[in-house]
Design an enzyme around this catalytic site. Structure first.
Site, mmCIF file in Angstrom:
data_model
loop_
_atom_site.group_PDB
_atom_site.id
_atom_site.type_symbol
_atom_site.label_atom_id
_atom_site.label_comp_id
_atom_site.label_asym_id
_atom_site.label_seq_id
_atom_site.Cartn_x
_atom_site.Cartn_y
_atom_site.Cartn_z
ATOM 1 N N GLU A 1 3.733 -5.277 7.441
ATOM 2 C CA GLU A 1 2.840 -4.276 8.028
ATOM 3 C C GLU A 1 3.068 -4.071 9.524
ATOM 4 O O GLU A 1 2.908 -2.978 10.052
ATOM 5 C CB GLU A 1 1.374 -4.672 7.790
ATOM 6 C CG GLU A 1 0.882 -4.458 6.379
ATOM 7 C CD GLU A 1 1.190 -5.628 5.443
ATOM 8 O OE1 GLU A 1 2.036 -6.478 5.787
ATOM 9 O OE2 GLU A 1 0.580 -5.676 4.363
ATOM 10 N N GLU B 1 -0.210 -9.442 -0.784
ATOM 11 C CA GLU B 1 -1.636 -9.801 -0.642
ATOM 12 C C GLU B 1 -2.315 -9.853 -2.008
ATOM 13 O O GLU B 1 -3.149 -10.714 -2.275
ATOM 14 C CB GLU B 1 -2.331 -8.789 0.271
ATOM 15 C CG GLU B 1 -1.843 -8.926 1.723
ATOM 16 C CD GLU B 1 -2.421 -7.863 2.628
ATOM 17 O OE1 GLU B 1 -2.108 -6.677 2.392
ATOM 18 O OE2 GLU B 1 -3.175 -8.203 3.539
ATOM 19 N N GLY C 1 0.671 -5.151 0.937
ATOM 20 C CA GLY C 1 -0.441 -5.237 -0.013
ATOM 21 C C GLY C 1 -0.010 -5.854 -1.334
ATOM 22 O O GLY C 1 -0.825 -6.460 -2.040
ATOM 23 N N ALA D 1 0.862 -1.188 0.000
ATOM 24 C CA ALA D 1 0.000 0.000 0.000
ATOM 25 C C ALA D 1 0.896 1.235 0.000
ATOM 26 O O ALA D 1 2.041 1.180 0.439
ATOM 27 C CB ALA D 1 -0.873 -0.016 1.249
HETATM 28 C C1 LIG Z 1 -8.172 0.688 6.721
HETATM 29 C C2 LIG Z 1 -7.156 0.816 5.623
HETATM 30 C C3 LIG Z 1 -6.958 -0.502 4.929
HETATM 31 C C4 LIG Z 1 -5.641 -0.487 4.171
HETATM 32 C C5 LIG Z 1 -5.258 -1.910 3.878
HETATM 33 C C6 LIG Z 1 -3.800 -1.938 3.724
HETATM 34 C C7 LIG Z 1 -3.304 -3.335 3.848
HETATM 35 C C8 LIG Z 1 -1.867 -3.453 3.733
HETATM 36 O O1 LIG Z 1 -1.481 -4.559 3.504
HETATM 37 C C9 LIG Z 1 -0.971 -2.279 4.020
HETATM 38 C C10 LIG Z 1 0.385 -2.286 3.362
HETATM 39 O O2 LIG Z 1 0.687 -2.817 2.339
HETATM 40 S S1 LIG Z 1 1.464 -1.348 4.230
HETATM 41 C C11 LIG Z 1 2.918 -1.321 3.220
HETATM 42 C C12 LIG Z 1 3.699 -2.558 3.333
HETATM 43 N N1 LIG Z 1 4.937 -2.406 2.619
HETATM 44 C C13 LIG Z 1 6.075 -2.097 3.225
HETATM 45 O O3 LIG Z 1 6.165 -1.965 4.424
HETATM 46 C C14 LIG Z 1 7.272 -1.947 2.338
HETATM 47 C C15 LIG Z 1 7.958 -0.655 2.654
HETATM 48 N N2 LIG Z 1 9.099 -0.439 1.796
HETATM 49 C C16 LIG Z 1 10.268 -1.083 1.967
HETATM 50 O O4 LIG Z 1 10.444 -1.959 2.790
HETATM 51 C C17 LIG Z 1 11.399 -0.641 1.101
HETATM 52 O O5 LIG Z 1 11.125 0.669 0.703
HETATM 53 C C18 LIG Z 1 11.616 -1.516 -0.150
HETATM 54 C C19 LIG Z 1 12.162 -2.873 0.289
HETATM 55 C C20 LIG Z 1 10.362 -1.674 -0.918
HETATM 56 C C21 LIG Z 1 12.656 -0.830 -1.066
HETATM 57 O O6 LIG Z 1 13.839 -0.569 -0.341
HETATM 58 P P1 LIG Z 1 14.985 0.347 -0.949
HETATM 59 O O7 LIG Z 1 16.056 0.429 0.079
HETATM 60 O O8 LIG Z 1 15.325 -0.104 -2.305
HETATM 61 O O9 LIG Z 1 14.331 1.787 -1.153
HETATM 62 P P2 LIG Z 1 13.760 2.787 -0.065
HETATM 63 O O10 LIG Z 1 14.719 3.900 0.098
HETATM 64 O O11 LIG Z 1 13.293 2.082 1.137
HETATM 65 O O12 LIG Z 1 12.459 3.307 -0.809
HETATM 66 C C22 LIG Z 1 12.542 4.079 -1.999
HETATM 67 C C23 LIG Z 1 11.451 5.117 -1.956
HETATM 68 O O13 LIG Z 1 10.183 4.472 -2.005
HETATM 69 C C24 LIG Z 1 9.368 4.898 -0.908
HETATM 70 N N3 LIG Z 1 8.528 3.776 -0.515
HETATM 71 C C25 LIG Z 1 8.911 2.503 -0.299
HETATM 72 N N4 LIG Z 1 7.852 1.740 0.001
HETATM 73 C C26 LIG Z 1 6.791 2.548 -0.027
HETATM 74 C C27 LIG Z 1 5.400 2.345 0.193
HETATM 75 N N5 LIG Z 1 4.895 1.142 0.484
HETATM 76 N N6 LIG Z 1 4.586 3.427 0.085
HETATM 77 C C28 LIG Z 1 5.068 4.634 -0.222
HETATM 78 N N7 LIG Z 1 6.374 4.879 -0.439
HETATM 79 C C29 LIG Z 1 7.207 3.845 -0.353
HETATM 80 C C30 LIG Z 1 10.371 5.299 0.157
HETATM 81 O O14 LIG Z 1 9.799 6.173 1.086
HETATM 82 C C31 LIG Z 1 11.452 5.943 -0.682
HETATM 83 O O15 LIG Z 1 10.981 7.236 -1.005
HETATM 84 P P3 LIG Z 1 11.970 8.451 -1.167
HETATM 85 O O16 LIG Z 1 12.740 8.512 0.139
HETATM 86 O O17 LIG Z 1 11.101 9.620 -1.388
HETATM 87 O O18 LIG Z 1 12.853 8.108 -2.322
#
Ligand SMILES: CCCCCCCC(=O)CC(=O)SCCNC(=O)CCNC(=O)[C@H](O)C(C)(C)COP(=O)(O)OP(=O)(O)OC[C@H]1O[C@@H](n2cnc3c(N)ncnc32)[C@H](O)[C@@H]1OP(=O)(O)O
Ligand SMILES: NC(=O)C1=CN([C@@H]2O[C@H](COP(=O)(O)OP(=O)(O)OC[C@H]3O[C@@H](n4cnc5c(N)ncnc54)[C@H](O)[C@@H]3O)[C@@H](O)[C@H]2O)C=CC1
Length: 719
Positions: A123, A103, A100, A61
């Site tokens: 999450e 999922e 998500g 998400a």
């Molecule tokens: C009642 C409401 C019901 C809602 C239901 C929702 C149900 C759900 O199931 C909710 C969800 O999905 S919550 C999200 C779960 N996903 C995560 O936790 C993954 C988070 N991201 C990561 O681990 C790493 O960024 C990752 C491993 C992906 C990549 O790592 P890297 O080291 O390569 O890169 P990062 O520096 O971490 O990230 C690059 C840029 O992307 C942004 N970002 C990453 N994941 C995001 C995400 N899920 N949403 C929004 N932005 C995200 C991150 O902030 C960074 O941005 P910038 O700093 O601006 O470049």
């Protein structure tokens, strides 16, 4: 958005498109719903493949949307309609399938992953649970026990492990989208009900209650006070006990509760704070995206004691060659044995070949002539460090970076003895250095942006969470900690016991109370620092030492303990009693209680009952107040940096965001009022005096933490 493409005769590909991680934003969800409807209506299409642009399936998400009003098609019905589709749907997982994203893949009928893909339901690390059916579908796919482990830890797993667990059907080397199309063509026409996870029952477990109770006990021990892991267990339990629709109802109720919680807000703040800390900036305008870092391949480590050993291990694990130096053969052998053993254990655990060939142990500084960077980790002694720095300059290449792992000595003073002040920075690791993730990169007044960039890049390669901080006594973490520790010992003088203070701090969420931490680190560490700073001198009355030093309140209790040989775990007693020297289980020591009573009698202090609330307010608000001073002085670029230091270096509970976030959440005006109150009662404790920045922020209406930076800028321009 999502792109709809027709490939081959009968296959449609839906590509998620939202760089950098194809998060499921409103536009992406809308795109998916529209593309799916198009695929279902197109009679030619017999199967659909979901994939993500730029070899990244989906990072879940869109977390940025959580703080606004969520609009657009909701995830749950969207994934239901994918699962219910009469046409075959296959997920082609490249890069990541997280939250998500996974999922969504679980809603598909088949899943193909490429060998490098990582999958998970993280999450819980955001204070939430996988509420798009993840808590109900995953147990039906891999069983209750494995699902509980993955969902409560939020761990990312490899494609190989996902295959073993049964989360994916195929792992391929190469193009997962092509493989998913091939799989689709091979199974088109087969009945789909067996592939619809919501229709399956979770594998039978003899005693679900026992398994869930055990999981609950584990999460409560691991993350005391955190709501999300507990809710995750409850949701998975519902998957085991209830029909799918009822389980989904339970998942939704639990998510509603978590989504509105302050814990979730704190953990989502921490997620973005961690990323913002990586985007370092210096007061002179140099920053992460305008400064190039030279590559580092060979590093010298000077001193193979507690810290040097851990640093050498972390470097080698990152594939970097290390020349490790000690002062004599005995120390060199001891260091070599410890480093080698740690690396052999690591290689065994990971099933990788031993990286020992990257290490060279020597007594000779001349072996450092080819290294790109040196990390000095000798005793905390300014004169010794200066001698080492001068020696280094005689042998190093002219562009070799020199770093010190000092815990708080003046980096400028050290740099001044070298021939390269611009190439000197602090790299302050935390013990044990091969385990703790935090690294403070300390820039001195002469450090070049390039040197900072190199240290930050090296830290990142060593898997550290790096924060750039300015040069001041104790840097950020230890400078703030001093005030927190001062308050904790003052509380003992006034009537509290070590157990009572620790219990209040642990209930607040700290991994360990302050007195347990002090026993673990060794009470002599601080004793030596106080001696070196002149707080302890021979003219102090040994029987009734003064409670004032340098015109301020001072608590001699820790010194008195050290004089008695109570140095903590290593001597079998400190603030607590241990079964034997080195054992870890802390027990209340009646001798300490008696010692505290005698102490109070000696100084005529009438003990009083101290509430947990007072413990937290005095310890935690002192931390926050010093953090605000640090911001005021421009030692860090923003409050996020301070919070990350506390989350990764000091066992601060992630669900409270960090000391600065906590202060903002409690309300800055409340913090100001409390500090004024306590400072009124302790006028001889200057650190309790509310900082200028705190007063200014309150006067300006307590802006949200995300806006503090601009208020600080204004403060600097007024100074
Ligand atoms: C009642 C409401 C019901 C809602 C239901 C929702 C149900 C759900 O199931 C909710 C969800 O999905 S919550 C999200 C779960 N996903 C995560 O936790 C993954 C988070 N991201 C990561 O681990 C790493 O960024 C990752 C491993 C992906 C990549 O790592 P890297 O080291 O390569 O890169 P990062 O520096 O971490 O990230 C690059 C840029 O992307 C942004 N970002 C990453 N994941 C995001 C995400 N899920 N949403 C929004 N932005 C995200 C991150 O902030 C960074 O941005 P910038 O700093 O601006 O470049
Ligand atoms: N122990 C801790 O928790 C932390 C310590 N630090 C800092 O790291 C530095 C090292 O601390 P520890 O590892 O705890 O000390 P330690 O006492 O365990 O190790 C220091 C090592 O340096 C060696 N050494 C001394 N002079 C040397 C020389 N001229 N050349 C080569 N080796 C020499 C000693 O033989 C010893 O093995 C200190 O500046 C300390 O403040 C920083 C963060 C945490």
């Amino acid at each position: 958005m999502a792109l709809y493409t027709r490939v081959k005769e009968s296959i449609a590909v839906i590509t998620l498109k939202n760089p950098p991680v194809n998060a499921l934003s409103t536009a992406v969800r809308r795109g998916i719903v529209e593309s799916l409807s198009q695929a279902l209506q197109d009679e030619q299409v017999k199967a659909v493949v979901f994939c993500g642009e730029n070899n990244t399936f989906c990072g879940g998400a869109d977390i940025k949307e959580f703080s606004g009003s969520m609009s657009g098609p909701p995830l749950v019905p969207m994934i239901h309609s994918i699962e219910a589709s009469e046409k075959l749907i296959v997920a082609a997982i490249e890069g990541v399938a997280l939250g998500g994203g996974l999922e969504l893949a679980l809603g598909c009928h088949y899943r193909v992953a490429d060998t490098n893909a990582r999958l998970g339901l993280p999450e819980v690390t955001l204070g939430l649970l996988p509420a798009a059916g993840g808590t109900q579908r995953l147990p039906r796919l891999i069983g209750i026990t494995a699902a509980l482990e993955l969902i409560t830890t939020g761990r990312h797993i490899s494609a190989k492990e996902a295959l073993k667990l049964g989360i994916v059907d195929q792992v391929i080397e190469g193009n997962a989208v092509l493989a998913a199309m091939a799989l689709a063509l091979s199974v088109i026409g087969q009945p789909l009900n067996a592939r619809r996870l919501s229709l399956q029952a979770p594998a039978w477990v003899p005693d679900v209650d026992y398994v869930c109770e055990a999981a609950l006990a584990r999460v409560k021990q691991r993350s005391r006070g955190a709501m999300a892991p507990v809710a995750c267990v409850q949701a998975v339990r519902a998957a085991a006990m209830l029909p799918y629709s009822k389980g989904m109802e339970k998942e939704r109720q639990l998510m509603d509760m978590l989504f509105r919680s302050s814990q979730a807000r704190a953990m989502q703040y921490a997620f973005f704070a961690q990323r913002s800390a990586g985007k370092w900036s210096l007061p002179n305008g140099a920053q992460w995206n305008n400064t190039k870092a030279r590559n580092v391949e060979r590093v010298g480590v000077i001193g193979l004691g507690t810290m040097g050993q851990g640093i050498a291990v972390s470097l080698v694990k990152a594939g970097i060659s290390v020349v490790a130096i000690e002062v004599d053969t005995k120390q060199l052998e001891l260091g070599k044995k410890a480093v080698t053993a740690m690396l052999q254990r690591y290689a065994q655990r990971q099933g990788v070949s031993s990286p020992l060939h990257l290490l060279k142990f020597t007594l000779s500084f001349h072996q450092l002539r080819d290294v790109d960077l040196v990390i000095e980790a000798v005793f905390e002694d300014m004169n010794l460090k200066k001698r080492v720095f001068s020696e280094l300059c005689k042998v190093l290449k002219e562009n070799t970076i020199i770093c010190t792992n000092t815990s708080g000595l003046n980096v400028d003073e050290l740099a001044a003895v070298t021939d390269r002040q611009h190439l000197v920075v602090g790299m302050h690791f935390f013990a044990p250095a091969h385990v703790m993730r935090l690294l403070e990169v300390v820039y001195g007044s002469g450090s070049s942006p390039e040197a900072v960039a190199i240290a930050m890049a090296l830290g990142k390669r060593m898997q550290k969470v790096c924060v750039a901080v300015g040069n001041c006594s104790g840097f950020v973490g230890n400078r703030m900690l001093k005030h927190y520790m001062d308050q904790s010992v003052y509380l003992l003088e006034e009537g509290a016991t070590p157990e009572q203070v620790d219990q209040a701090l642990e209930e607040f969420g700290f991994a360990m109370g302050i007195f347990k931490v002090a026993d673990l680190s060794g009470l002599d560490v601080g004793w030596r620092v106080r001696k070196a700073s002149g707080l302890i001198s021979p003219d102090i009355d040994p029987v009734k030492p003064s409670r004032w030093r340098f015109g301020r309140r001072y608590c001699p209790l820790p010194d008195m303990l050290c004089q008695q040989g109570r140095l903590g775990q290593k001597t079998g007693h400190g603030w607590y009693l241990y079964n034997s020297p080195g054992s870890k289980e802390a027990k209340c020591d009646p001798e300490i209680l008696k010692f505290l009573e005698d102490y109070r009698l000696k100084y005529g202090i009438i003990p009083r009952r101290i509430s947990s609330q007072e413990v937290i307010e005095r310890c935690v608000f002192s931390l926050a107040n010093e953090g605000l001073r640090i911001l005021e002085e421009g030692i860090t670029a923003g409050p996020e940096d301070i919070d990350i230091i506390y989350l990764f270096g000091y066992g601060w509970p992630r669900y409270r965001g960090g000391p600065m976030f906590y202060a903002a959440q409690v309300g800055l005006s409340v913090v100001l009022e409390k500090l004024e109150h306590y400072h009124h009662l302790q006028p001889d404790v200057p650190s309790l005096e509310p900082s200028q920045l705190l007063r200014k922020l309150v006067a300006e209406g307590s802006p949200p933490i995300q806006q503090w930076k601009s208020h600080i800028k204004n403060l600097h321009s007024q100074l």
